[in-house]
Design an enzyme around this catalytic site. Structure first.
Site, PDB file in Angstrom:
ATOM      1  N   ARG A 123     115.235  10.512  98.957  1.00  0.00           N
ATOM      2  CA  ARG A 123     114.286  11.051  99.939  1.00  0.00           C
ATOM      3  C   ARG A 123     113.259  12.011  99.317  1.00  0.00           C
ATOM      4  NH1 ARG A 123     118.936  11.442 103.682  1.00  0.00           N
ATOM      5  NH2 ARG A 123     118.774   9.670 105.106  1.00  0.00           N
ATOM      6  N   LYS A 145      98.402  10.348  96.155  1.00  0.00           N
ATOM      7  CA  LYS A 145      98.616   9.011  96.704  1.00  0.00           C
ATOM      8  C   LYS A 145      99.541   8.218  95.785  1.00  0.00           C
ATOM      9  CE  LYS A 145      94.319   8.134  99.254  1.00  0.00           C
ATOM     10  NZ  LYS A 145      93.140   7.239  99.328  1.00  0.00           N
ATOM     11  N   GLU A 187      84.951   5.395  87.724  1.00  0.00           N
ATOM     12  CA  GLU A 187      85.379   6.414  88.680  1.00  0.00           C
ATOM     13  C   GLU A 187      84.667   7.743  88.420  1.00  0.00           C
ATOM     14  OE1 GLU A 187      87.128   6.154  91.343  1.00  0.00           O
ATOM     15  OE2 GLU A 187      88.308   4.314  91.161  1.00  0.00           O
ATOM     16  N   LYS A 229      87.425  15.773  92.235  1.00  0.00           N
ATOM     17  CA  LYS A 229      88.415  15.129  93.104  1.00  0.00           C
ATOM     18  C   LYS A 229      89.343  16.163  93.732  1.00  0.00           C
ATOM     19  CE  LYS A 229      91.718  11.497  93.783  1.00  0.00           C
ATOM     20  NZ  LYS A 229      92.365  10.262  93.315  1.00  0.00           N
ATOM     21  N   GLU A 239      93.341  12.459 104.023  1.00  0.00           N
ATOM     22  CA  GLU A 239      92.245  11.495 104.157  1.00  0.00           C
ATOM     23  C   GLU A 239      91.873  11.229 105.617  1.00  0.00           C
ATOM     24  OE1 GLU A 239      91.457   7.000 102.812  1.00  0.00           O
ATOM     25  OE2 GLU A 239      92.162   8.246 101.161  1.00  0.00           O
ATOM     26  N   ARG A 243      87.695  13.339 102.455  1.00  0.00           N
ATOM     27  CA  ARG A 243      88.331  12.612 101.354  1.00  0.00           C
ATOM     28  C   ARG A 243      87.949  11.132 101.355  1.00  0.00           C
ATOM     29  NH1 ARG A 243      94.622  13.032  99.178  1.00  0.00           N
ATOM     30  NH2 ARG A 243      94.425  11.423  97.593  1.00  0.00           N
ATOM     31  N   ASN A 247      86.359   6.931  98.581  1.00  0.00           N
ATOM     32  CA  ASN A 247      86.525   5.480  98.690  1.00  0.00           C
ATOM     33  C   ASN A 247      85.228   4.713  98.434  1.00  0.00           C
ATOM     34  OD1 ASN A 247      89.287   5.622  99.414  1.00  0.00           O
ATOM     35  ND2 ASN A 247      88.739   6.035 101.545  1.00  0.00           N
ATOM     36  N   HIS A 250      85.072   1.168  96.967  1.00  0.00           N
ATOM     37  CA  HIS A 250      86.416   0.612  96.952  1.00  0.00           C
ATOM     38  C   HIS A 250      86.666  -0.449  98.027  1.00  0.00           C
ATOM     39  CE1 HIS A 250      87.102   3.866  94.177  1.00  0.00           C
ATOM     40  NE2 HIS A 250      88.346   3.495  94.000  1.00  0.00           N
ATOM     41  N   HIS A 254      87.978  -3.395  96.185  1.00  0.00           N
ATOM     42  CA  HIS A 254      89.343  -3.885  96.365  1.00  0.00           C
ATOM     43  C   HIS A 254      89.350  -5.348  96.791  1.00  0.00           C
ATOM     44  CE1 HIS A 254      91.549   0.229  96.922  1.00  0.00           C
ATOM     45  NE2 HIS A 254      91.432  -0.121  95.664  1.00  0.00           N
ATOM     46  N   HIS A 266      90.331  -2.776  87.746  1.00  0.00           N
ATOM     47  CA  HIS A 266      90.012  -2.009  88.942  1.00  0.00           C
ATOM     48  C   HIS A 266      88.645  -1.333  88.835  1.00  0.00           C
ATOM     49  CE1 HIS A 266      90.514   0.601  92.408  1.00  0.00           C
ATOM     50  NE2 HIS A 266      90.232   1.633  91.645  1.00  0.00           N
TER      51      HIS A 266
END
Length: 364
Positions: A123, A145, A187, A229, A239, A243, A247, A250, A254, A266
């Site tokens: 956990r 993330k 990036e 960042k 997000e 935030r 993206n 992306h 993506h 990527h």
């Protein structure tokens, strides 16, 4: 193990955890026993990075605790639920319990996967990120993330699980293939586009030194990107607002990555995505005229692709955008620039729904 350490010593505050950026950090692993104490350090790495650095890192950690190394095959296709299952079973077999700290040693795939293992094992146990690619140093390792890919799309199963610390040793960037260094640079260019025109101009002027991985230049690059960042993430950890600007590039990126079957890197897909999404912003009257050309020119000088592969049909890419996490009620939302250095915001929303016809025309 007696390498020297060069560069900034003061860590960057990423909002509850420090990010150390310097050359030679893997030799000393600063404060890891204080900030992420453990009875057992479980290093998760891949088949490319492990042979280069895993024994070195394990040796540094074993002075204060038990250690083990767990290796996945390199490649985005191994950022999967199957790898998560295998790794968690390996941790149990190695005797790991709640006093374990996971050490993510590798690029973005390893960082995302190991972070998800840490978020879910017992956990939740601490994770230390030791990124070894430029993309991971400036993006994937910062922000908390974690996740794995599924056949439906990238990062669709995951959790927010901030690291205990990030250790970015720019010396390891010298072993990166040229294409991977360029992909990571996408990036950094994105960070300049969304909020710092001076940083983007500096990247552009320093490209020859960046592309050969000069340590002093890479320290400056990684440090500034992490600062950007981290500042955004601290304002919006989950997000829900600003935030989302991270993206940029992306949504289409993506989709292209998915349609390519992960054949494209990527960062290459993000570069293509930024050009198309800037074009979308201009078509909608959101962005100043010329924004797309400026972005395309910088990416071209960095040796990055700026258009979809010729055999990739616009409607196929458009369909793949619906797999994106940012889709809402059947409509896909985009983070769009108003100009280089600023992003669109409307009533607290930092992403905008875009009609399919606009996306289709841009992709053509």
């Amino acid at each position: 193990m007696n390498g020297g350490v060069a560069g900034p010593r003061e860590p960057i505050d990423a909002g509850g955890y420090p990010v150390f950026v310097a050359a030679g950090l893997r030799h000393v692993l600063p404060f890891i026993h204080e900030l992420a104490p453990a009875h057992h350090y479980a290093i998760i790495t891949d088949s490319h990075v492990g042979p280069l650095y895993a024994n070195e890192v394990r040796g540094a950690l074993s002075r204060a605790a038990k250690g083990s190394v767990h290796t996945i095959q390199a490649g985005e296709s191994f950022k999967s639920r199957e790898s998560w299952l295998t790794l968690t079973d390996e941790l149990f077999a190695a005797g790991c319990t709640r006093d374990t700290t996971i050490v993510a040693l590798g690029g973005g795939v390893v960082g995302d996967l190991a972070g998800f293992v840490a978020a879910t094992f017992m956990r939740g146990v601490p994770v230390v990120q030791i990124p070894t690619s430029l993309l991971a140093m400036i993006d994937a390792s910062v922000g908390g993330k974690t996740g794995v890919d599924t056949p439906a799309g990238k990062n669709l199963v995951g959790a927010f699980h901030p690291p205990a610390m990030v250790i970015a040793d720019v010396d390891v960037l010298g072993s990166l293939p040229d294409a991977h260094r360029r992909a990571g640079l996408a990036e950094a260019i994105k960070h300049g586009i969304i909020c710092d025109t001076a940083y983007l101009a500096r990247i552009d002027s320093e490209l020859p030194r960046i592309l050969v991985g000069k340590p002093e230049t890479m320290i400056e690059l990684v440090t500034r990107s992490v600062e950007i960042k981290a500042d955004v993430v601290k304002k919006d950890p989950r997000e829900h607002g600003i935030r989302k600007t991270l993206n940029f590039g992306h949504t289409i990126g993506h989709a292209i990555e998915h349609v390519s079957g992960l054949a494209l890197l990527h960062g290459e897909c993000v570069a293509i995505g930024m050009v198309y999404e800037a074009d979308i912003a201009e078509r909608m009257g959101v962005a100043e005229k010329g924004t797309t050309d400026t972005i395309r020119d910088v990416l071209t000088r960095a040796g990055l692709p700026t258009q979809r592969p010729g055999d990739m049909e616009p409607d196929v890419i458009l369909a793949a955008t619906r797999l994106d996490k940012k889709a809402r009620a059947g409509r896909v939302e985009y983070a769009l620039p108003t100009r280089v250095g600023a992003m669109a915001e409307a009533d607290g929303h930092w992403s905008l729904p875009v009609d399919d016809d606009v996306v289709r025309e841009a992709l053509r």
